[in-house]
Design a protein around this motif. Structure first.
Motif, mmCIF file in Angstrom:
data_model
loop_
_atom_site.group_PDB
_atom_site.id
_atom_site.type_symbol
_atom_site.label_atom_id
_atom_site.label_comp_id
_atom_site.label_asym_id
_atom_site.label_seq_id
_atom_site.Cartn_x
_atom_site.Cartn_y
_atom_site.Cartn_z
ATOM 1 N N TYR A 1 41.631 65.843 32.323
ATOM 2 C CA TYR A 1 41.636 66.065 33.790
ATOM 3 C C TYR A 1 42.467 67.016 34.226
ATOM 4 N N VAL A 2 42.104 67.905 35.141
ATOM 5 C CA VAL A 2 43.254 68.908 35.893
ATOM 6 C C VAL A 2 43.234 68.726 37.213
ATOM 7 N N VAL A 3 44.325 68.121 37.858
ATOM 8 C CA VAL A 3 44.543 67.713 39.097
ATOM 9 C C VAL A 3 45.255 68.597 39.882
ATOM 10 N N VAL A 4 44.648 69.211 41.060
ATOM 11 C CA VAL A 4 45.646 70.083 41.804
ATOM 12 C C VAL A 4 45.780 69.784 43.018
ATOM 13 N N GLY A 5 47.188 69.798 43.755
ATOM 14 C CA GLY A 5 47.586 69.323 44.895
ATOM 15 C C GLY A 5 48.435 70.402 45.469
ATOM 16 N N LEU A 6 49.112 69.978 46.445
ATOM 17 C CA LEU A 6 49.950 71.171 47.041
ATOM 18 C C LEU A 6 51.313 71.030 46.345
ATOM 19 N N ASP A 7 51.658 72.363 45.981
ATOM 20 C CA ASP A 7 52.758 72.571 45.083
ATOM 21 C C ASP A 7 53.698 73.458 45.874
ATOM 22 N N TYR A 8 54.874 73.236 46.173
ATOM 23 C CA TYR A 8 55.786 73.955 46.841
ATOM 24 C C TYR A 8 56.394 75.415 45.798
ATOM 25 N N THR B 1 50.422 64.829 49.479
ATOM 26 C CA THR B 1 50.622 64.267 48.095
ATOM 27 C C THR B 1 52.137 64.476 47.632
ATOM 28 N N THR B 2 52.911 65.084 48.322
ATOM 29 C CA THR B 2 54.323 65.573 48.029
ATOM 30 C C THR B 2 55.348 64.367 47.857
ATOM 31 N N GLY C 1 55.174 75.507 62.123
ATOM 32 C CA GLY C 1 53.864 75.902 62.465
ATOM 33 C C GLY C 1 52.668 75.380 61.400
ATOM 34 N N GLN C 2 51.515 75.859 61.390
ATOM 35 C CA GLN C 2 50.539 75.389 60.470
ATOM 36 C C GLN C 2 50.731 76.238 59.122
ATOM 37 N N VAL C 3 51.606 75.597 58.069
ATOM 38 C CA VAL C 3 51.779 76.208 56.753
ATOM 39 C C VAL C 3 50.563 75.862 55.970
ATOM 40 N N PRO C 4 50.608 76.593 54.633
ATOM 41 C CA PRO C 4 49.465 76.506 53.896
ATOM 42 C C PRO C 4 49.418 74.975 53.170
ATOM 43 N N GLY C 5 48.371 74.550 52.965
ATOM 44 C CA GLY C 5 48.248 73.107 52.684
ATOM 45 C C GLY C 5 47.509 72.905 51.318
ATOM 46 N N ALA C 6 47.340 71.916 50.762
ATOM 47 C CA ALA C 6 46.688 71.632 49.470
ATOM 48 C C ALA C 6 45.285 72.580 49.234
ATOM 49 N N GLY C 7 44.606 72.420 50.201
ATOM 50 C CA GLY C 7 43.442 73.008 49.998
ATOM 51 C C GLY C 7 43.323 74.590 49.809
ATOM 52 N N ILE D 1 48.674 68.611 35.652
ATOM 53 C CA ILE D 1 48.911 68.510 37.382
ATOM 54 C C ILE D 1 49.602 69.721 37.719
ATOM 55 N N VAL D 2 49.057 70.169 38.842
ATOM 56 C CA VAL D 2 49.703 71.111 39.683
ATOM 57 C C VAL D 2 50.087 70.315 40.945
ATOM 58 N N GLY D 3 51.214 70.093 41.201
ATOM 59 C CA GLY D 3 51.672 69.316 42.381
ATOM 60 C C GLY D 3 53.363 68.807 42.475
ATOM 61 N N GLU D 4 53.643 68.170 43.245
ATOM 62 C CA GLU D 4 54.834 67.735 43.558
ATOM 63 C C GLU D 4 55.093 66.271 42.971
ATOM 64 N N LEU D 5 56.235 65.746 43.084
ATOM 65 C CA LEU D 5 56.678 64.675 42.489
ATOM 66 C C LEU D 5 55.784 63.362 42.975
ATOM 67 N N GLY D 6 55.328 63.105 44.078
ATOM 68 C CA GLY D 6 54.414 62.268 44.632
ATOM 69 C C GLY D 6 53.245 62.158 43.797
ATOM 70 N N LEU D 7 52.680 63.262 43.676
ATOM 71 C CA LEU D 7 51.425 63.340 42.902
ATOM 72 C C LEU D 7 51.481 63.001 41.401
ATOM 73 N N LYS D 8 52.646 63.651 40.525
ATOM 74 C CA LYS D 8 52.716 63.467 39.287
ATOM 75 C C LYS D 8 53.110 61.975 38.818
ATOM 76 N N LYS D 9 54.119 61.519 39.708
ATOM 77 C CA LYS D 9 54.645 59.981 39.454
ATOM 78 C C LYS D 9 53.432 59.080 39.533
#
Length: 252
Positions: A113-120, A39-40, A154-160, A89-97
């Motif tokens: 609503y509270v929307v939570v996604g991947l947030d760097y 979603t970033t 490698g396998q970095v933390p995701g939105a989940g 919203i907790v997340g990056e530009l793609g989600l917020k926009k």
């Protein structure tokens, strides 16, 4: 439907067979939709990234994300007009926009609503605001359940992983939009104008891509270039419809 992270690329690292796979689809005029759980980025940003880093050329309407699916879900819940509702919203530009394009208003205190996604740039304060807003009655939406995101490091933390932080704090599960859940699959089928039996879901992650296809009645093609391994998949009760080691092994 084609996943991106781990299937077409690993961050800035190229997956050699991916470019040829996409170009074979284009040459055969087979319609496809990049169905990512990331979603970033906006679709336009995804297209720029694909062209600049991976020499793959597509258009924004060929990219669909949980950001867009979440926006669609909120809009449909409100009869197509979310302007009288609010969101944190907790997340990056793609989600917020994508979400704010519905006309919904930002509200960090008592949103609908509270929307939570991947947030760097996730902070305790952001998680705290989300937790309190959910406790005050905001509907808790999680973009996708990916615990990890494969990239060149490698396998970095995701939105989940981010969503699980808030889930633990509020002691309830989020309502998930992205793969492997139905909302994004139904929305993607609608966008493509196709029925489930006319589509195959291509991806590297059994828990998201393959399970998404299974839940939606869509055939699946698992490629071993990202998250899942043959050893892990062998333990699953339901096996993917098709399995390849590389997308170069698949005849479009």
């Amino acid at each position: 439907m084609i996943d991106l992270d781990g299937t077409i690329y690993k961050g800035s690292e190229r997956i050699p067979a991916a470019k040829d796979f996409v170009e074979r689809l284009q040459a055969a005029k087979i319609p496809f939709l990049f169905l990512t759980n990331n979603t970033t980025r906006t679709p336009e940003m995804v297209c720029d990234f694909l062209s600049s880093k991976h020499d793959i050329y597509v258009t924004p309407d060929q990219v669909y994300t949980p950001s867009l699916a979440t926006a669609s879900y909120i809009s449909h819940q409100n009869g197509g007009d979310a302007s009288k509702k609010s969101v944190y919203i907790v997340g990056e530009l793609g989600l917020k926009k994508a979400i704010l394009n519905t006309g919904i208003k930002l509200n960090e205190y008592d949103p609908d609503y509270v929307v939570v996604g991947l947030d760097y740039d996730l902070t305790y304060h952001k998680a705290e605001l989300a937790t309190l807003a959910i406790k005050r009655g905001g509907m808790f939406i999680g973009t996708n359940a990916d615990t990890n995101l494969p990239n060149e490091r490698g396998q970095v933390p995701g939105a989940g992983t981010v969503i699980a932080f808030v889930e633990r704090a509020v002691q309830k599960k989020a309502f998930y939009i992205g793969k492997p859940e139905r909302p994004i699959m139904d929305a993607a089928l609608d966008k493509m104008g196709l029925n489930a039996e006319d589509v195959v879901m291509v991806g590297d992650n059994y828990n998201t891509d393959i399970m998404a296809g299974i839940h939606a009645g869509i055939d699946q093609l698992l490629v071993y270039t990202g998250i899942s391994t043959p050893e892990q998949v062998a333990q699953r009760e339901v096996q993917p419809t098709h399995v390849v080691n590389s997308l170069s092994d698949w005849d479009v």
